[in-house]
Write an enzyme that holds these catalytic residues in place. Sequence first.
Site, PDB file in Angstrom:
ATOM      1  N   HIS D  96       0.860  -1.187   0.000  1.00 57.45           N
ATOM      2  CA  HIS D  96       0.000   0.000   0.000  1.00 57.45           C
ATOM      3  C   HIS D  96       0.891   1.229   0.000  1.00 57.45           C
ATOM      4  O   HIS D  96       1.813   1.322   0.814  1.00 57.45           O
ATOM      5  CB  HIS D  96      -0.887  -0.007   1.248  1.00 57.45           C
ATOM      6  CG  HIS D  96      -1.609   1.279   1.480  1.00 57.45           C
ATOM      7  ND1 HIS D  96      -2.375   1.888   0.513  1.00 57.45           N
ATOM      8  CD2 HIS D  96      -1.688   2.085   2.571  1.00 57.45           C
ATOM      9  CE1 HIS D  96      -2.890   3.009   1.002  1.00 57.45           C
ATOM     10  NE2 HIS D  96      -2.484   3.157   2.242  1.00 57.45           N
ATOM     11  N   HIS D  98       1.029   5.768  -0.959  1.00 57.81           N
ATOM     12  CA  HIS D  98       0.290   6.992  -1.287  1.00 57.81           C
ATOM     13  C   HIS D  98       0.963   7.663  -2.487  1.00 57.81           C
ATOM     14  O   HIS D  98       1.157   8.883  -2.486  1.00 57.81           O
ATOM     15  CB  HIS D  98       0.223   7.938  -0.082  1.00 57.81           C
ATOM     16  CG  HIS D  98      -0.776   7.538   0.951  1.00 57.81           C
ATOM     17  ND1 HIS D  98      -1.716   8.408   1.468  1.00 57.81           N
ATOM     18  CD2 HIS D  98      -1.015   6.351   1.553  1.00 57.81           C
ATOM     19  CE1 HIS D  98      -2.463   7.779   2.362  1.00 57.81           C
ATOM     20  NE2 HIS D  98      -2.057   6.530   2.439  1.00 57.81           N
ATOM     21  N   ASP D 121       0.761  -4.627 -20.789  1.00 54.38           N
ATOM     22  CA  ASP D 121       1.802  -5.584 -20.394  1.00 54.38           C
ATOM     23  C   ASP D 121       1.525  -6.182 -19.018  1.00 54.38           C
ATOM     24  O   ASP D 121       2.081  -7.220 -18.662  1.00 54.38           O
ATOM     25  CB  ASP D 121       3.178  -4.888 -20.353  1.00 54.38           C
ATOM     26  CG  ASP D 121       3.822  -4.754 -21.733  1.00 54.38           C
ATOM     27  OD1 ASP D 121       3.500  -5.557 -22.629  1.00 54.38           O
ATOM     28  OD2 ASP D 121       4.650  -3.839 -21.917  1.00 54.38           O
ATOM     29  N   HIS D 172      -8.688   7.338  -1.244  1.00 56.11           N
ATOM     30  CA  HIS D 172      -7.583   6.932  -0.386  1.00 56.11           C
ATOM     31  C   HIS D 172      -6.312   6.720  -1.223  1.00 56.11           C
ATOM     32  O   HIS D 172      -5.490   7.628  -1.319  1.00 56.11           O
ATOM     33  CB  HIS D 172      -8.000   5.675   0.377  1.00 56.11           C
ATOM     34  CG  HIS D 172      -7.034   5.234   1.422  1.00 56.11           C
ATOM     35  ND1 HIS D 172      -7.407   4.495   2.512  1.00 56.11           N
ATOM     36  CD2 HIS D 172      -5.701   5.405   1.531  1.00 56.11           C
ATOM     37  CE1 HIS D 172      -6.326   4.247   3.252  1.00 56.11           C
ATOM     38  NE2 HIS D 172      -5.292   4.795   2.682  1.00 56.11           N
ATOM     39  N   TYR D 230       8.318 -13.101 -23.066  1.00 61.62           N
ATOM     40  CA  TYR D 230       9.087 -11.975 -22.542  1.00 61.62           C
ATOM     41  C   TYR D 230       9.930 -12.466 -21.368  1.00 61.62           C
ATOM     42  O   TYR D 230       9.489 -13.309 -20.596  1.00 61.62           O
ATOM     43  CB  TYR D 230       8.136 -10.870 -22.071  1.00 61.62           C
ATOM     44  CG  TYR D 230       8.826  -9.641 -21.534  1.00 61.62           C
ATOM     45  CD1 TYR D 230       9.118  -8.558 -22.352  1.00 61.62           C
ATOM     46  CD2 TYR D 230       9.192  -9.564 -20.184  1.00 61.62           C
ATOM     47  CE1 TYR D 230       9.750  -7.418 -21.856  1.00 61.62           C
ATOM     48  CE2 TYR D 230       9.830  -8.438 -19.686  1.00 61.62           C
ATOM     49  CZ  TYR D 230      10.104  -7.369 -20.526  1.00 61.62           C
ATOM     50  OH  TYR D 230      10.730  -6.250 -20.023  1.00 61.62           O
TER      51      TYR D 230
END
Lengths: 234, 234, 234, 234
Positions: D96, D98, D121, D172, D230
């Site tokens: 998580h 910001h 991709d 958020h 790839y």
Amino acid sequence: MSKYQYLKEQVYEANMEIPREELAIVTFGNVSGVDRAAGVVAIKPSGVPYHRLKVEDIVIVDLDNVLVEGNMRPSSDTKTHTLLYKNFSSIGGVCHTHSTYAVAWAQAIRPIPNLGTTHADHLTASIPVTEIMSDERIQRDYELETGNQILDLFGEGKLSYEEVEMVLVACHGPFTWGKDPAKAIYNSIVLEEIAKMAYLTLQINPAAVAIKQSLCDKHYFRKHGKDAYYGQGC
Amino acid sequence: MSKYQYLKEQVYEANMEIPREELAIVTFGNVSGVDRAAGVVAIKPSGVPYHRLKVEDIVIVDLDNVLVEGNMRPSSDTKTHTLLYKNFSSIGGVCHTHSTYAVAWAQAIRPIPNLGTTHADHLTASIPVTEIMSDERIQRDYELETGNQILDLFGEGKLSYEEVEMVLVACHGPFTWGKDPAKAIYNSIVLEEIAKMAYLTLQINPAAVAIKQSLCDKHYFRKHGKDAYYGQGC
Amino acid sequence: MSKYQYLKEQVYEANMEIPREELAIVTFGNVSGVDRAAGVVAIKPSGVPYHRLKVEDIVIVDLDNVLVEGNMRPSSDTKTHTLLYKNFSSIGGVCHTHSTYAVAWAQAIRPIPNLGTTHADHLTASIPVTEIMSDERIQRDYELETGNQILDLFGEGKLSYEEVEMVLVACHGPFTWGKDPAKAIYNSIVLEEIAKMAYLTLQINPAAVAIKQSLCDKHYFRKHGKDAYYGQGC
Amino acid sequence: MSKYQYLKEQVYEANMEIPREELAIVTFGNVSGVDRAAGVVAIKPSGVPYHRLKVEDIVIVDLDNVLVEGNMRPSSDTKTHTLLYKNFSSIGGVCHTHSTYAVAWAQAIRPIPNLGTTHADHLTASIPVTEIMSDERIQRDYELETGNQILDLFGEGKLSYEEVEMVLVACHGPFTWGKDPAKAIYNSIVLEEIAKMAYLTLQINPAAVAIKQSLCDKHYFRKHGKDAYYGQGC
């Protein structure tokens, strides 16, 4: 030591400019170089993060994409590079990045207009954007057809690959080239800056238009052709 | 050692601020300094990347652009610099960059309005932008005429070069000047920041207008003139 | 050694965050700290570039702005700082920067709406912007009156300086404060990020509105007050 | 030495990418990793600045959020992480941040459309955004319910958490996950770049639309599934 050591070092150095100049995150982007006498191309291996890349990781393939030397798979974009070498006979290096502002123009499917002398110092035309690839081409041989999308823009006699050393592939990102790998990455650095300047210019003045031909030519021919007087003449 | 060693060092140091402050990529931009007693100008050589620039590469020319000392060609913009020295009699340094936000305003052909105290701390006027150069001037002597485009703005008595130490050349980019090379590059740093702030301000509030004269004067005269009280008075 | 050595070091360290966090260019910005028992404020000297600033350059004044210790002039914004200390009785540090996005909002004369939890983690209100200063106040005692412009927002009982530790001075830039100099500069770092996020949010969705009170309160009281459970409780 | 030392080191390294890649300021953001055999999760302690974070500070909790090992409080977002581990059975890491552009899209409450191959991709869908949380959920158990907001998007059979390893929580910011902590933070780096590219694309061309399915699938399956070609196949 590899007989292609010199080429590998050139290509390695050019690739390392990508993270230094922040032209792509993680593993995105790749630079190649060609040795036309030897008939080989040196290119970044696929999916390797730049901070782990070493000179000896650079892969050597021939112009038909057959592995010549190396322990790793070459960039998944290799066929695009080799097609450009086959068709643009005087170039020595090719660069592909996912630099942020150039990608934004490519995703917007908009050519970058020539709004000032920073652009005109490098090319007089707009920076062109390809057509969106047809489903047929996507299915056939995608990376080869990416090269063909580029050739479609240059093959109709409208654009010279020797003047316009950069292009946007629609919905994807920029490819640039030049006389050697160092010039190819140089063009990617310049393209990203031009792309950002053009973006900001049109935000400030949505009515901004391309500069006039006389100013454009003046700047272009300061740096290119027999009457160039920019730089140290070497 | 060169008799102009001190000037070369000042000019070298000011040029090296360009990459440090990210005011131009690759080889773009140049700073010069003048020694009026000796009648010479020290300036960056043309097309040299900053990471290879050395003090001894700085070129010495006279005010008529004749080479006095140096092994390299001076900046292709030298005639613009010398014209400014001839006409702005109290300045000691000139700087030209391709900094991103200042170029965007120049390409938008819009003066930068005085929207706040960061601007007013340095000048009370808008940052002016020149006219687009006529074809005749472009053909004649381009870099000299770039200087004349600037003089056209200041020569009509509307603007004082001693207050307004920065200008945008339309479709090209910024020139700044000051009492010495360090002040010239300082003004380029400040101009880029003002250009970015003004861009963002108008994106947030397209109706934003210039600050009122009383606030503008208050900030300007905190830093300039006999009643200045900002800084250490030296 | 100065009897205020500890305060000087705190204030020096907080000031050096300004260039590290890119909250101002050249000499702009200043942080101060107060020792209420001793009745003194430590503050950055006026016009000194950060790379030359030393601990011993920090100036000590009393709350009436009289020099107590130091060889340099204090920041020209000193009277704004001391007025805040006199009126906001529980604060220990004040910070003023010219950070780019916060200045843009100040120049746009727009409060920054509370658009998300990054904002709500620090305050529930919009980040307020002062009125434009009257000509009378500008002439009288400009830096003192800058403080009064701030007090006007907080003195009407609408805003608590203990919750809202940041403000935009119209056409100028941000001031922040906190329990000590470190918290004051922390608030300037957070404000700049919130200002950039709010700018981008409104560019993406011009109809974006402030978050609802329940979500806002949840985040604010995770970090503040007796039921806070963010951090290590010290 | 802790029996979870290996997990702690992985989680520490992944957390330290947050400041290196500028995905959050100050103390914001957190990465965790799970050891499903041992039934434990390692996560960043709450409110600790990255420059002070040490391997031994990483907190060990079980999947019911009970402290197993550590001297500090775990991240206040721990319940969101553990709920994702319980419901997304094949993931090994959660992140998580910001990060600025991802937060802007979250605050704009707009999914990020798939505008190009950089996005394709990594996933074929738009990057989804949750509903705004109800007041009831906010009051009940906020961090757990943040996880439930995410599950609501994935539980209706519309989205696969194994393809779509990133989400925006409305008002958020972003959460990402992957097979281990390194892949979780990798996805946060990629998400921020995609968010910036999409923002710029729509500024340049507000009519830009999602790329067609054939191009999208081509890029996604170059990197994912049994026919991927790839990278180095490991």
